[in-house]
Write a protein that holds these residues in place. Structure first.
Motif, PDB file in Angstrom:
ATOM      1  N   LEU A   1      33.394  12.367  65.661  1.00 32.70           N
ATOM      2  CA  LEU A   1      34.521  13.262  65.451  1.00 32.70           C
ATOM      3  C   LEU A   1      33.959  14.645  65.153  1.00 32.70           C
ATOM      4  N   LEU A   2      34.088  15.549  66.104  1.00 37.41           N
ATOM      5  CA  LEU A   2      33.590  16.908  65.936  1.00 37.41           C
ATOM      6  C   LEU A   2      34.550  17.670  65.029  1.00 37.41           C
ATOM      7  N   THR A   3      34.023  18.272  63.967  1.00 35.76           N
ATOM      8  CA  THR A   3      34.857  18.955  62.994  1.00 35.76           C
ATOM      9  C   THR A   3      34.257  20.311  62.637  1.00 35.76           C
ATOM     10  N   GLY A   4      35.071  21.143  61.980  1.00 37.68           N
ATOM     11  CA  GLY A   4      34.573  22.395  61.422  1.00 37.68           C
ATOM     12  C   GLY A   4      34.729  23.576  62.352  1.00 37.68           C
ATOM     13  N   VAL A   5      33.776  24.494  62.262  1.00 37.01           N
ATOM     14  CA  VAL A   5      33.825  25.759  62.987  1.00 37.01           C
ATOM     15  C   VAL A   5      32.845  25.703  64.154  1.00 37.01           C
ATOM     16  N   VAL A   6      33.369  25.846  65.359  1.00 38.23           N
ATOM     17  CA  VAL A   6      32.562  25.758  66.579  1.00 38.23           C
ATOM     18  C   VAL A   6      32.845  27.010  67.410  1.00 38.23           C
ATOM     19  N   PRO A   7      32.174  28.114  67.124  1.00 40.91           N
ATOM     20  CA  PRO A   7      32.509  29.357  67.828  1.00 40.91           C
ATOM     21  C   PRO A   7      32.138  29.311  69.305  1.00 40.91           C
TER      22      PRO A   7
END
Length: 311
Positions: A6-12
């Motif tokens: 599960l990819l989470t957080g800030v991915v600019p």
């Protein structure tokens, strides 16, 4: 590094610095990656809209993904945009991304062609089958002229075709429908939902989104990381304050005169001008045929940066 379940957080979505003669400036690109990593981001997305992927020839795209993956060295997951008109063209980009070591690909619906939902489903199934990488759908109706319906997205997620969604549709009700429907998917959470809106991150997290893909995160990664942490901690008053600071900073994208240049020239030019003013990249040039910002427009961007405490 493989993509987490599960990819989470800030991915600019990483901007693509260019030289004055419009080649990829790999030295500035690696400095930008270092700037983002130092800001505490959770992943990187190359070759998206803020990366000017639509303007870059295939050789430039390949150099970008190879440079970033090699420089990151497995510290963070790297997603690569495999954005093109139809499935077989998308697969060419997907194979390049896989060869470079990307951890997943981000794919829009087909465009240019007049497409039926059944063909969109076939598009994603074919790409997922042959790409041999996790696929995130990119809902970008302003550019591809079709909206990914929540039921379609959730059905493909249930099949295991899609590993996630980057929602840049601006349709908050549609985002909520995806988030509500995701709760009914079988097994542990494995379908990431990321908002592409810089301005409503706190609202998206409150609805249950897993993260954000903010173009403005190139300029102020620390701010978006703070915002995500405040949301995760349930400090909604603090999150609102940080979100409103970032919303004020986002006004840099409107400094280009719409009577003279297009929205991409203004927005992407603003991100690059800000990165140049902050000393991250050497040259703020944008890819042809975008037009450059004027000296006065860049000065106004500098004032926004100063107001946000970034100069």
């Amino acid at each position: 590094m493989s993509l987490p379940p599960l990819l989470t957080g800030v991915v600019p979505p990483v901007c693509t610095p260019l030289t004055p003669d419009l080649e990829v400036d790999t030295a500035s690109l690696t400095r930008l990656v270092d700037h983002l990593v130092a800001g505490g981001v959770d992943g990187l997305f190359v070759l998206g809209s803020s990366s000017e992927a639509a303007y870059l020839p295939d050789g430039h795209r390949r150099r970008v993904v190879e440079t970033v993956v090699a420089h990151v060295g497995g510290q963070l997951p790297v997603l690569a945009g495999a954005i093109d008109m139809t499935a077989l063209r998308v697969l060419d980009h997907a194979h390049t991304a896989r060869a470079a070591g990307a951890d997943g690909i981000v794919v829009t619906a087909p465009f240019y062609t007049r497409t039926h939902p059944a063909e969109i489903v076939r598009h994603y199934r074919l790409v997922a089958e042959r790409a041999q990488l996790p696929v995130l759908a990119y809902d970008l109706p302003v550019s591809v002229h079709s909206k990914l319906d929540a039921r379609l997205v959730l059905a493909l997620a249930a099949e295991g075709v899609l590993a996630g969604l980057k929602d840049s549709s601006g349709d908050e009700a549609g985002l909520r429908r995806v988030l509500m429907g995701r709760r009914a998917l079988p097994g542990p959470p494995s379908f990431s939902v990321l908002t592409g809106s810089e301005l409503t991150v706190d609202s998206a997290f409150a609805m249950g989104a897993d993260g954000v893909v903010p173009g403005l995160g190139n300029v102020d990664p620390h701010g978006y990381v703070r915002l995500a942490r405040l949301c995760r901690a349930g400090d909604w008053a603090g999150a609102r304050t940080e979100q409103e600071r970032l919303a004020a900073l986002f006004r840099i994208v409107d400094e280009g005169d719409p009577a003279r240049i297009g929205g991409s020239s203004s927005g992407l030019g603003a991100f690059k001008a800000a990165l140049h003013l902050r000393g991250v990249i050497d040259c703020p040039v944008t890819a042809a045929p975008q037009l450059p910002l004027t000296e006065d427009e860049v000065k106004r961007i500098g004032k926004h940066l100063a107001s946000a405490g970034l100069l």
